[in-house]
Design a protein around this motif. Structure first.
Motif, PDB file in Angstrom:
ATOM      1  N   ALA A 160       0.848  -1.193   0.000  1.00 35.00           N
ATOM      2  CA  ALA A 160       0.000   0.000   0.000  1.00 35.00           C
ATOM      3  C   ALA A 160       0.882   1.241   0.000  1.00 35.00           C
ATOM      4  O   ALA A 160       2.017   1.219   0.481  1.00 35.00           O
ATOM      5  CB  ALA A 160      -0.939   0.000   1.203  1.00 35.00           C
ATOM      6  N   VAL A 187      -4.319   0.943  -1.342  1.00 35.61           N
ATOM      7  CA  VAL A 187      -3.833  -0.404  -1.629  1.00 35.61           C
ATOM      8  C   VAL A 187      -3.321  -0.456  -3.059  1.00 35.61           C
ATOM      9  O   VAL A 187      -3.993  -0.026  -4.000  1.00 35.61           O
ATOM     10  CB  VAL A 187      -4.956  -1.444  -1.423  1.00 35.61           C
ATOM     11  CG1 VAL A 187      -4.465  -2.832  -1.791  1.00 35.61           C
ATOM     12  CG2 VAL A 187      -5.436  -1.407   0.018  1.00 35.61           C
ATOM     13  N   VAL A 208      -0.557  -6.379  -4.750  1.00 31.55           N
ATOM     14  CA  VAL A 208      -1.348  -7.382  -4.035  1.00 31.55           C
ATOM     15  C   VAL A 208      -1.696  -8.550  -4.930  1.00 31.55           C
ATOM     16  O   VAL A 208      -1.616  -9.718  -4.533  1.00 31.55           O
ATOM     17  CB  VAL A 208      -2.636  -6.737  -3.469  1.00 31.55           C
ATOM     18  CG1 VAL A 208      -3.595  -7.802  -2.965  1.00 31.55           C
ATOM     19  CG2 VAL A 208      -2.285  -5.763  -2.353  1.00 31.55           C
ATOM     20  N   LEU A 218      -3.162 -10.321   0.677  1.00 30.97           N
ATOM     21  CA  LEU A 218      -4.293  -9.634   1.314  1.00 30.97           C
ATOM     22  C   LEU A 218      -4.352  -9.944   2.803  1.00 30.97           C
ATOM     23  O   LEU A 218      -4.667  -9.061   3.618  1.00 30.97           O
ATOM     24  CB  LEU A 218      -5.600 -10.046   0.638  1.00 30.97           C
ATOM     25  CG  LEU A 218      -5.846  -9.443  -0.751  1.00 30.97           C
ATOM     26  CD1 LEU A 218      -6.993 -10.167  -1.446  1.00 30.97           C
ATOM     27  CD2 LEU A 218      -6.153  -7.952  -0.642  1.00 30.97           C
ATOM     28  N   LEU A 255      -1.841  -7.809   4.432  1.00 32.77           N
ATOM     29  CA  LEU A 255      -2.267  -6.413   4.394  1.00 32.77           C
ATOM     30  C   LEU A 255      -3.310  -6.127   5.475  1.00 32.77           C
ATOM     31  O   LEU A 255      -3.177  -5.176   6.250  1.00 32.77           O
ATOM     32  CB  LEU A 255      -2.839  -6.097   3.014  1.00 32.77           C
ATOM     33  CG  LEU A 255      -3.450  -4.717   2.828  1.00 32.77           C
ATOM     34  CD1 LEU A 255      -2.364  -3.659   2.822  1.00 32.77           C
ATOM     35  CD2 LEU A 255      -4.256  -4.662   1.539  1.00 32.77           C
ATOM     36  N   LEU A 259      -7.605   2.137   5.182  1.00 34.70           N
ATOM     37  CA  LEU A 259      -7.251   1.454   3.938  1.00 34.70           C
ATOM     38  C   LEU A 259      -8.184   1.922   2.828  1.00 34.70           C
ATOM     39  O   LEU A 259      -9.409   1.891   2.986  1.00 34.70           O
ATOM     40  CB  LEU A 259      -7.380  -0.056   4.091  1.00 34.70           C
ATOM     41  CG  LEU A 259      -6.210  -0.846   4.660  1.00 34.70           C
ATOM     42  CD1 LEU A 259      -6.509  -2.338   4.587  1.00 34.70           C
ATOM     43  CD2 LEU A 259      -4.917  -0.533   3.942  1.00 34.70           C
ATOM     44  N   PHE A 285      -9.289   1.089  -0.955  1.00 34.58           N
ATOM     45  CA  PHE A 285      -9.279   0.224  -2.133  1.00 34.58           C
ATOM     46  C   PHE A 285      -9.864   1.032  -3.288  1.00 34.58           C
ATOM     47  O   PHE A 285     -11.079   1.054  -3.503  1.00 34.58           O
ATOM     48  CB  PHE A 285     -10.104  -1.042  -1.885  1.00 34.58           C
ATOM     49  CG  PHE A 285      -9.486  -2.001  -0.911  1.00 34.58           C
ATOM     50  CD1 PHE A 285      -8.669  -3.031  -1.339  1.00 34.58           C
ATOM     51  CD2 PHE A 285      -9.721  -1.868   0.455  1.00 34.58           C
ATOM     52  CE1 PHE A 285      -8.096  -3.912  -0.433  1.00 34.58           C
ATOM     53  CE2 PHE A 285      -9.161  -2.753   1.366  1.00 34.58           C
ATOM     54  CZ  PHE A 285      -8.341  -3.770   0.917  1.00 34.58           C
TER      55      PHE A 285
END
Length: 628
Positions: free
Chosen positions: A369, A450, A455, A467, A470, A481, A483
């Motif tokens: 990330a 992310v 990933v 993942l 993470l 976080l 996404f």
């Protein structure tokens, strides 16, 4: 090598190295080495080996312990004694080199040890426990005959047998260098008590790898042992070294979700051992199956407040701090103090704490990330009232997430997870990422986007493993976080027509389970809700729609982006806001282009803004409006 004592033979405790020399054939000649060896042999009594077995001298206590623990053959024990002494005694090294001349060196060879008058000596030296467990090692050179191959003892083991405490290269001693809250200490002590009279292993789990190691150090401390983390495969000889050091081996495992990792015991070590790993997967040992597990707990609000007060007695109060682990709180406290010193102050304040939290020290997210450092103020977020109300309600939900279950019924508290999962859905450029930055700024937490490229992996199971790492580390780091374009990961499951479909669906299934169990704050953005798997809707706490701005909202966006120095009249501004149906992202690009004059930055005027807007329409593949 010590010279013979003048004390009576019956009271003398003879070192095993002297006994080994006495058992070798007597040398002839008057060379200095021969004279020295003859004196050694003449001084040692015939029954010295039996006496040593009953009562060894202080310098041989470690070797005597290994001989009993590992059931070493007498020839092995004598060989180890010679190999250890030759590393530290120059006269002995000179004598052995003379004895083995011209083919051998100073270290004892198999040909020399074969002359010991003990039944089964050769087989014991080649296949006994001393060689099996790495105490005695020899050069693996098939071109040399066995009689010329030298034996040696690994250097850390040599020093340990002489009572010297050194580390083994490639290992890391673990220590407790932090004030640990009572709940964690009590858990470590309970598991240590269960291990005290066993030889089994214990898995210590945590989303933060260093916190798992801290838990292992706590267990070892309660057992009265030192913990050593072994990196990679256990080196030969380290098992007996651990026994001599009264140490506890700690090995690392990294099973992926749904994967079983088999951990081997350290050869030559017959005590309890620890395995540190993340929160996913299963760890077993050969012949023992799954091991008992202790998950290092996250601290409750009272423990966090106490730890923070201990670290910064007169610093800012941690009432709004989230669910950090012990090490994260320590890193935050250090970063807060450092920020105060940079400002020339001895006493940190709330602003220092806010900066430290936003910088997110030690988040351990690595390459998975990317931190977004931009502070997004209230003035920077231009949004309709309904959207702003929804975002402010989300802020309240995030701040009170640990307290919600306490005011509701048992059905909620029985399965409640304090994580917050929100979806920002809407067309590109409507401010979804900006709103995520504003949310993180309001909470005083770092925002991490992310990296989907880092990933995702083409290898089966690697995406789920990334993942898992993470999510686990984000829970301990207390970050937001993000996404971005989440539909690439959280896509709809499809009918299974081939193996690729099956593995893609497995990845989605894992995400469904893990996002629901996530204890942190996660923001998903998508240009279309319909692209996400429908099962995600139930697992989301908040869904906020971002629509294209209307004329009034577009005017506010133009003003926020152009600033107070623009040279547009109200009529020109109203004209642009009314006829140009652009989203906030396009307005940002057009404002930057309009301010980029031929000779440097300049306040936007209508003509430059017209050209910039037309360029934005061409980029989007659309025709500029006639009214422009």
């Amino acid at each position: 090598m010590r010279l013979p004592s003048t004390a009576p033979l019956q009271t003398r405790l003879w070192p095993l190295c002297s006994i080994a020399l006495a058992l070798l054939p007597k040398p002839s000649g008057d060379a200095p080495e021969a004279v020295w060896l003859q004196a050694q042999q003449a001084a040692v009594p015939v029954d010295a080996l039996q006496q040593w077995r009953a009562l060894p001298p202080p310098e041989d206590l470690g070797l005597h312990t290994l001989q009993q623990q590992l059931a070493l053959h007498p020839a092995e024990t004598l060989a180890v004694a010679l190999a250890v002494s030759v590393e530290l005694d120059p006269m002995l090294a000179r004598v052995l080199a003379w004895l083995q001349s011209p083919v051998g060196g100073a270290r004892p060879t198999l040909g020399l040890l074969y002359q010991l008058p003990l039944p089964g000596a050769l087989l014991a030296l080649l296949q006994g426990n001393a060689h099996r467990f790495g105490i005695l090692q020899w050069e693996e050179d098939p071109t040399r005959p066995l009689s010329e191959r030298s034996f040696w003892v690994p250097e850390p083991l040599v020093l340990a047998l002489r009572g010297l405490e050194t580390d083994w290269p490639g290992t890391r001693p673990l220590k407790v260098d932090l004030l640990v809250p009572p709940s964690v200490v009590e858990g470590a002590n309970a598991h240590a008590a269960a291990l005290r009279h066993t030889h089994t292993g214990l898995i210590v789990r945590s989303g933060h790898p260093e916190e798992a190691l801290l838990g292992a150090a706590l267990v070892a401390r309660e057992l009265g042992l030192r913990a050593f983390k072994i990196d990679g495969e256990a080196p030969r000889g380290i098992g007996p070294w651990l026994s001599l050091r009264k140490a506890l081996p700690v090995v690392h495992a990294a099973p992926a979700p749904g994967e079983t990792c088999v951990v081997n015991r350290v050869p030559g070590f017959d005590g309890p051992f620890l395995v540190v790993c993340g929160l996913d997967g299963t760890v077993t040992t050969e012949g023992e199956g799954a091991l008992p597990t202790w998950r290092v707990p996250l601290l409750n609000p009272v423990e966090r407040d106490t730890l923070w007060t201990q670290l910064l007695p007169d610093g800012p109060r941690p009432s709004s701090l989230g669910r950090q682990g012990m090490l994260q709180i320590r890193e935050l406290a250090r970063a807060t103090e450092h920020q105060a010193r940079l400002a020339g102050r001895l006493q940190p304040n709330q602003a220092d704490l806010h900066f430290a939290r936003r910088q997110g020290p030690g988040s351990q997210l690595g390459a998975l990330a990317q931190r977004l450092d931009d502070e997004v103020s209230d003035a920077a977020l231009v949004a309709p009232k309904e959207l702003r109300d929804s975002l402010e309600a989300l802020v309240v939900r995030c701040r009170s997430r640990e307290l919600i279950a306490a005011v509701l019924g048992p059905s909620v508290s029985a399965r409640y997870k304090p994580g917050v999962r929100a979806l920002f859905a809407g067309p590109s450029g409507t401010g979804k990422t900006l709103a995520a930055g504003w949310l993180a700024t309001q909470l005083g937490l770092p925002l991490y986007r992310v990296d989907l490229a880092a990933v995702s992996s083409k290898y089966i199971g690697e995406t789920e493993k990334n993942l898992a790492q993470l999510f686990a580390r984000a829970e301990h780091a207390e970050v937001v976080l993000l996404f971005d374009e989440a539909d690439s990961l959280f896509a709809r499951r499809t009918d299974v027509n081939d193996s690729n479909d099956r593995f893609a669906n497995q990845q989605t299934n894992y995400l469904l389970q893990r996002i629901e169990a996530f204890d942190g704050i996660a923001i998903l953005t998508s240009n279309s809700r319909g692209r996400l798997d429908t099962a995600f809707a139930r697992r989301l706490d908040v869904v906020i729609d971002f629509s294209l701005p209307q004329a009034e909202a577009r005017r506010a966006l133009w003003l926020a982006h152009l600033g107070p120095n623009h040279l547009l009249s109200d009529a020109q501004l109203n004209r642009i806001a009314g006829c140009c149906d652009l989203a906030g992202g396009h307005i940002l690009s057009a404002s930057l282009a309009a301010a980029s004059g031929q000779e440097g930055p300049a306040a936007p005027v209508f003509s430059t803004l017209q050209a910039a807007i037309q360029s934005e329409y061409r980029k989007a593949g659309r025709q500029p409006p006639p009214g422009l």
